[in-house]
Structure formats: structure tokens, C-alpha cells
Design a protein around this motif. Sequence first.
Motif: not given
Length: 147
Positions: A15-25, A85-90, A54-63
Motif C-alpha cells: 500500500e502507498t501511504v501519503s507521507m504528509y497525511q501520515l505525518s499529520r496523524e 523502495k523495497s522492503p528488502r532495504s527496511a 539516516s546514513d542509508l543510501d538515499y537511492e534506496l529511499v522512496d520518501d
Amino acid sequence: MCLPLFAACGNQTEETVSMYQLSREMLTALNAAENMLYVSGSDADAADKFAYVSDLDYELVDDFFLLYAENGAGNADEIAVIAVKSPRSAPAAEASLCTHLSKRTAMYKSYDPTQLEKLNNAVYETVGRYVTLVVAADPAPVMEAFR
């Protein structure tokens, strides 16, 4: 402190989540008396702002987003959510948040020890490709909003 980190990694969601809406909630659930500042993947210099948390490679980040107390003196409250971007990076995203928390805890030991209880009771969780860190006096309602 970070050992229970990976216990919640089994949950998967596409599921795609609105990060802005999630931040408000999550902010509403925090019920902060202090003004919280917001940075996100929508900012012009998002990669630089992400590097703070975070020091995670930003290329792995969707938002991502980060909410933090405007005045850190006397308030270590912080909410961070990374959508990889991928659950494998979680797991790597969680580990990076653990490193961030360790640095903040070390800083607050000398800067403002009154905040150490919050930092020592910080909560992590992963749901699918969404990873969160919550530092708050009562993280339970914030985590409920995350879920």
C-alpha cells in the motif's frame, strides 16, 4: 537498545501511504506542546536533510519525513518515517535509525540529561516498506497512528 529492532520486519504491505497525511496523524497523536518542525522528501534539498536522520543510501529511499522539536533544549521529541523502495532495504533503514538514536542519546547525555528517559524508551517499527522511529514521552498513540 537496538536488538529488538528487526522483530517487526515480517509485516509486508504494498500500500502507498501519503507521507504528509501520515505525518499529520502522527503529530496529532504526539500531542506536542512544543512546535515541531517538518522536513520531507518533498524538500528541495531532501537528500541533505535525510542525511541528518539516516546514513542509508538515499537511492534506496522512496520518501521520508522527520518531525522534531523546534527547541531541542528540553525536548528530544522526534518522529521519523522512511519509505524505502523495497522492503528488502527496511532492515538497513532500521539500523540507520538506531545509529541516529545512539548519536542523539550520546548528545543528550551532556546536553540535556532530562531527555534520556524518552530516548531510552524510543520505539522502532517496520510495516512493509515503511520504517519509523518515535521518541516521545508516550510513544504508544504515535505508533498506533503509524499502524
